[in-house]
Design a protein around this motif. Structure first.
Motif, mmCIF file in Angstrom:
data_model
loop_
_atom_site.group_PDB
_atom_site.id
_atom_site.type_symbol
_atom_site.label_atom_id
_atom_site.label_comp_id
_atom_site.label_asym_id
_atom_site.label_seq_id
_atom_site.Cartn_x
_atom_site.Cartn_y
_atom_site.Cartn_z
ATOM 1 N N ALA A 119 14.978 -17.575 -24.548
ATOM 2 C CA ALA A 119 13.924 -17.781 -23.552
ATOM 3 C C ALA A 119 13.395 -19.209 -23.623
ATOM 4 C CB ALA A 119 12.790 -16.783 -23.775
ATOM 5 N N GLU A 120 13.246 -19.690 -24.839
ATOM 6 C CA GLU A 120 12.728 -21.050 -25.002
ATOM 7 C C GLU A 120 13.676 -22.048 -24.353
ATOM 8 O OE1 GLU A 120 12.091 -24.952 -26.540
ATOM 9 O OE2 GLU A 120 13.865 -23.767 -27.068
ATOM 10 N N SER A 121 14.978 -21.841 -24.517
ATOM 11 C CA SER A 121 15.933 -22.791 -23.942
ATOM 12 C C SER A 121 15.866 -22.795 -22.418
ATOM 13 C CB SER A 121 17.353 -22.484 -24.425
ATOM 14 O OG SER A 121 17.842 -21.277 -23.857
ATOM 15 N N VAL A 122 15.643 -21.622 -21.822
ATOM 16 C CA VAL A 122 15.544 -21.540 -20.364
ATOM 17 C C VAL A 122 14.282 -22.255 -19.880
ATOM 18 C CG1 VAL A 122 15.254 -19.997 -18.397
ATOM 19 C CG2 VAL A 122 16.834 -19.386 -20.245
ATOM 20 N N MET A 123 13.173 -21.983 -20.555
ATOM 21 C CA MET A 123 11.916 -22.622 -20.137
ATOM 22 C C MET A 123 11.995 -24.132 -20.314
ATOM 23 S SD MET A 123 9.315 -19.938 -21.811
ATOM 24 C CE MET A 123 9.637 -18.200 -21.528
ATOM 25 N N ARG A 124 12.624 -24.553 -21.406
ATOM 26 C CA ARG A 124 12.746 -25.987 -21.639
ATOM 27 C C ARG A 124 13.571 -26.625 -20.522
ATOM 28 N NH1 ARG A 124 16.047 -27.996 -25.780
ATOM 29 N NH2 ARG A 124 15.657 -26.133 -27.015
ATOM 30 N N GLU A 125 14.649 -25.957 -20.128
ATOM 31 C CA GLU A 125 15.476 -26.456 -19.029
ATOM 32 C C GLU A 125 14.633 -26.582 -17.753
ATOM 33 O OE1 GLU A 125 18.917 -26.957 -19.125
ATOM 34 O OE2 GLU A 125 19.258 -27.312 -16.985
ATOM 35 N N THR A 139 13.243 -25.490 -32.917
ATOM 36 C CA THR A 139 14.358 -24.649 -32.484
ATOM 37 C C THR A 139 15.625 -25.043 -33.247
ATOM 38 O OG1 THR A 139 14.959 -26.204 -30.732
ATOM 39 C CG2 THR A 139 13.391 -24.474 -30.160
ATOM 40 N N VAL A 140 16.625 -24.180 -33.214
ATOM 41 C CA VAL A 140 17.863 -24.488 -33.936
ATOM 42 C C VAL A 140 18.590 -25.688 -33.338
ATOM 43 C CG1 VAL A 140 18.335 -22.293 -35.058
ATOM 44 C CG2 VAL A 140 18.952 -22.593 -32.663
ATOM 45 N N ASP A 141 18.237 -26.085 -32.113
ATOM 46 C CA ASP A 141 18.828 -27.315 -31.592
ATOM 47 C C ASP A 141 17.876 -28.498 -31.730
ATOM 48 O OD1 ASP A 141 17.215 -26.245 -29.638
ATOM 49 O OD2 ASP A 141 18.543 -26.722 -27.973
#
Lengths: 680, 680
Positions: free
Chosen positions: A424-430, B99-101
């Protein structure tokens, strides 16, 4: 736990390993010990209560390999109760694994019944939490590892509180918090059957196992006979007011729970129920609250394996509970449950061979919670401009030019998988990092699980985007309500793309792109002819008007001619049975109903009806006016007359139609190639 | 740990919450306590060492909310060392998550330095395991929770072995197993700098944090001064031969490790490094072995929070380590690391406010290992017959009929996500359950992670299928080597579909489908004319021959005419820049190079070249002979002559070409609709 030589599977042809898998439909021990075969065969066991059998898969082979590898390992001693009661074969060895969707794999003595013993503590604790609530249970039982052996007389200094519910003292206290009247053996006549705590326990366990379990009266008699230490604990706890009922009665129900007979298949089903968070893997029925399961698993993680808990967490890395009956139950949260039965015990009171088998399974299947698999860093599957997936709405050339120029300002972002925190974090960051964007079409149809954080976060991102003048549209099942009311949801990507295209044209298009009306000379094939030809043709055409919603051509009609649109738009749809549609999720197209599929939206400057020229001379799509529509019709009669009366114009017309057709073939090939790239 | 009122976020407009996020580019404490704003703004902090900044997202807001919620909670006492050394503001409160990235979010006093204290034990243990190996370390230090307070003089009876590496005794023993010479303060001149154990520790921690960390000499002086209990432990352990070096020197290195200064951002980075399994989240460098990390996390799970470990596992449910400096480091395996700094401690020696904040973050972000999110039951995304995604190879009508009849015997199964155990099992079960199938095209391009079990299992399934006369083809990046050499891998689905179609035709087609050669009268548009017209046209056409690999038409050539294939096949490709292709993964089409895209494969009975009729009169695709090729050419000159010399035939020819074109338009529309449904 002794160091385990890893089960080496490299280079082994796993399908060639013999298969002693026990099948429930065959008599016990009558299974050939070496059934060699591949693929689905007679050894496929029916999954209990399920229509679909569990096939032979590489997991079957792995269970067989682990079973065979440890079969010769016969260290340890059978528990005193089992020696006294008899009927236990010390050599028995069974493994079972149940997936969260209720498929059980098993091998060895998987139908042998044995006493559940201390594994019952996890389930009694769950029932006590359900019946009496967390507060009442926590007041009496702590959740700390005691670091002591299973049968220690260990109560915390001062309070007398047991350290946790998975040692004897804690389990006795938990039994007293299970609903139901006492089932005191000294007073059996005084309570109606069905109301007793013992019944509640037996029924509760049975519901989790998915079949009626029973107390073994011989084992129970032994436990009663040998029950002094446990009676002492019960009395001690009453002296601290932690147990308020007759200690004998509470202890007796505890003995009964320990004496319930299970198979390793039962235990794996119960473990899988904990893995799902309390939903029965086969029936889908919710048996335990998620919070109760989370608590039980938390305590199992630090206290489930007596004084071997730390070593277990290091080596196996999964919540588990063992019993001196020789069983071990292991939970892989969210994925599976498995269980082992081998009655010889190590010095901690855990199944000697069972621990080794569990360690091997955890390692081979990569289940260790502290290792696990690193999740993909991002849930964003792919991101591309809307121009890569045109809506199918045919627009005037000027509009197409604008979309080509500003199409990157409309982004499609496809997201997949479980929106756990990292995903979810990766989507929001995008979404929060996008530059130069007017609209985002977030395709979440492949998202499987949406926890609270993801749900609220997406709603917050949508609000933030709205305030920044950006539009977020979700492509999703509207019934899922994934991001609340704030976000527009469309069921189909094409519809969303059309909306984004319209927004981009509105913001960046300038005047003149919304072709409300054109001259017939500017439409389709006529626009490619010279002025004289166009005029001559126009003179032969008829003007037609249709109201919004009116059907212009019906699928199956004989060829009615070619319509040239001068104002309004039409939608073409097809209901051809068995063909793939864009209205539904994709599964097996052969199972699809005859739902309508939208093929295209056409407006002023476009023509339709040409398909009636093809094949059997019938129209293969239905064309409906979306709003008030005006067309000029080139009828079959006119086309025939033209051949006779003006063969030169006829030839030029057909050549023009051919060019128009191949232009479309070419554009569609581009689209198909793009779709192949996007879709895989 | 006191009961925590849940942080209620329902109905809160999270974007409207004020934002005291600390930014590294602003002076400490100079951050406005109430910055109201939305979207990327001046409070976006640069992620250390990364080109891409971490934007403001809903996670930022959540950290702010948790921070603000617990800010007023000021119970507990600052540790004795901190009181003595001074310079610690008891009110400090910082949170950070990485985050892991490698993206770090932080809030509050996120740049305040404090002593790492006992959190160092996890990293010293990791370094000791790395330097001395598991066997040597395990011989000296057990992995069981002691259930005792952090500073107990606790060694196991008989052996003197510390219960685990996260209590003082265990950490001192672990320090002695770190490589490097003693850095005995009483003998400092005797060792060269760079060789000492202390340097090894400081450098090791620094590498994990991603910046140079330093020992605080004031804290170190206090620890030495106050070190009697620890010196006692070191001496006791030497009496058991568990520590073989000078106890003072070992204890001093232990003190130094505890005195290293970190920020909460450092700790969250170190936690994220453990979450990745030992790879640095920003540099991608492997800093620790996966096995070492798994071990450290396993011990942290049961022993990381002193005598509060059971409660922690129940309430927070994540491996963690706390220090009396006020820090807590928490690992979310595979997803993230986070850390809290708040110097007031509870009775267990854990940060009072820190524990509450960790519990809130775990709950809000749904991180509890025993709860987590239930993974999707199946990794199978979609399954459909190959006929739903035709290869683009145009075949004779009889072959198309056969494929329609037996197409269901060729299945495409698309799989996605991480093939963790449960996911892999579901795929294998699907493959092993298939009925009436000749070939399966397993599209694994969306699979992100393939653990050993999945890899070996797929290879085993492929062998089993082969033995049953079935074919398994993977669509995947051939370089990934996902299932070993046994399985055929194709990079593109179309290529695999073509192979499956060929197999089905071979097995079920009967004779006559492999059209090796046809008469020109049976080809394309000519076959739709009556015999006299066909004959007349044939007389005007020229026969052409091409060798395998020869280019027949080059993209951009002026119209050369229409070729009718009588034997052999051709491939049409296009290199149009900027368009989407099926050769590459999809990302942003604007970044694509001009790679060739295959548009279609055509054989006997088909025609090509019609696109030269379109637009600017130039061919838009290159056509190459795949094998020896024979065609009949209808040249532009013949077409022009025909208009003059036989206008009736010319008209009928163009009408036929038009019908042919719209047949293709129609078929492509069906394909596009199907692709839209499959692709989303």
């Amino acid at each position: 736990m002794s160091a385990l030589p890893p089960v080496d599977v490299t280079g082994v042809d796993v399908m060639a390993v013999a298969n002693p898998l026990r099948c429930r439909s065959w008599p016990d021990r009558a299974v050939p010990s070496r059934v060699v075969g591949r693929g689905p065969g007679p050894w496929t066991c029916e999954t209990r209560g399920m229509a679909e059998p569990t096939p032979h898969t590489p997991l079957t082979d792995l269970l067989v390999r682990v079973h065979d590898h440890f079969l010769p390992h016969t260290e340890g001693e059978v528990a005193a109760f089992a020696q006294a009661v008899g009927g236990v074969d010390a050599d028995d060895f069974g493994l079972a694994l149940t997936t969260v969707d209720g498929h059980t794999y098993s091998v060895g003595q998987d139908e042998r019944s044995f006493a559940i013993q201390s594994i019952s503590k996890a389930f009694t604790y769950a029932i006590a939490l359900t019946d009496s609530g967390f507060e009442a249970v926590d007041a009496v039982i702590d959740v700390e590892p005691s670091g002591e052996a299973f049968n220690e007389i260990s109560l915390q200094e001062g309070t007398g509180r047991p350290s946790n519910a998975l040692i004897n003292a804690g389990a006795i206290a938990a039994t007293s918090l299970v609903a139901g009247s006492s089932s005191n053996p000294h007073d059996e006549g005084s309570v109606a059957r069905g109301d007793t705590r013992r019944d509640r326990l037996v029924r509760g366990y049975s519901r989790m196992a998915g079949r009626a379990l029973e107390v073994d009266e011989e084992v129970l008699a032994f436990e009663r006979e040998d029950g002094d230490r446990n009676l002492a604990l019960a009395h001690l706890m009453r002296s601290f007011d932690l147990v308020t009922e007759a200690p004998e009665a509470v202890a007796d129900d505890y003995f009964a729970a320990c004496s319930i007979l299970v198979t390793v298949r039962d235990l794996s089903m119960m473990a899988a129920l904990l893995a799902t968070g309390g939903v029965h893997p086969q029936t889908g029925e919710r048996v335990l609250d998620e919070a109760v399961v989370e608590r039980v698993l938390g305590v199992m993680s630090t206290c489930g394996m007596y004084d071997d808990a730390g070593e277990w967490m290091v080596r196996v890395g999964l919540p588990a509970k063992s019993g001196v009956g020789g069983g071990i139950l292991v939970v892989v949260p969210g994925q599976a449950g498995f269980a082992v039965y081998s009655p010889r015990l190590d010095r901690h009171g855990n199944s000697e061979r069972g621990v080794l088998a569990c360690e091997a399974l955890s390692a081979q299947l990569d289940l260790h919670l502290m290792h696990g698999v690193r999740e993909p860093h991002s849930a964003v599957r792919v991101t591309y401009p809307v121009t890569a997936v045109p809506s199918g709405v045919r627009r005037p050339p000027a509009a197409a030019t604008v979309l080509e120029r500003v199409g990157h300002r409309g982004r499609v972002i496809e997201v997949q998988g479980a929106l756990t925190f990292g995903a979810a974090e990766s989507v929001m960051r995008e979404l929060c990092s996008l530059q130069e964007v007017d609209a985002v079409l977030l395709d979440v149809r492949r998202v499987t699980v949406v926890p609270q954080f993801a749900r609220e976060g997406l709603a917050a991102v949508a609000r933030g985007m709205a305030d920044a003048g950006r539009v977020l549209v979700l492509v999703d099942d509207p019934d899922r309500g994934l991001a609340g009311d704030a976000v527009r949801v469309v069921a189909r990507r094409r519809v969303g793309v059309e909306a984004v295209e319209n927004l981009l044209l509105e913001r960046h298009g300038g005047p003149g792109l919304d072709l409300e009306e054109v001259e017939v000379g500017d439409v389709g094939v006529v626009s490619t002819l010279d002025a004289a030809d166009a005029k001559a043709l126009h003179a032969r055409m008829e003007s037609r008007h249709y109201a919004a919603g009116e059907v212009v051509i019906r699928e199956g009609d004989p060829f009615v001619g070619i319509h040239l649109i001068t104002s309004g738009t039409v939608e073409t749809t097809s209901g051809a049975a068995g063909a793939a549609g864009d209205e539904q999720d994709v599964a097996d197209p052969t199972t699809r109903g005859p739902e309508l599929r939208r093929l295209a939206v056409l407006g002023p400057g476009h023509s339709f009806g040409e398909f009636g020229l093809v094949g059997d001379g019938r129209h293969a799509a239905t064309v409906t006016a979306r709003e008030e529509l005006q067309t000029w019709l080139l009828s079959p009669e006119v086309l025939r007359q033209l051949e006779v009366e003006d063969s030169g114009l006829a030839l030029r017309l057909w050549q023009a139609i051919t060019r128009e057709a191949f232009t479309r073939v070419r554009a569609q090939m581009e689209e198909l190639a793009a779709a192949a790239a996007h879709a895989g």
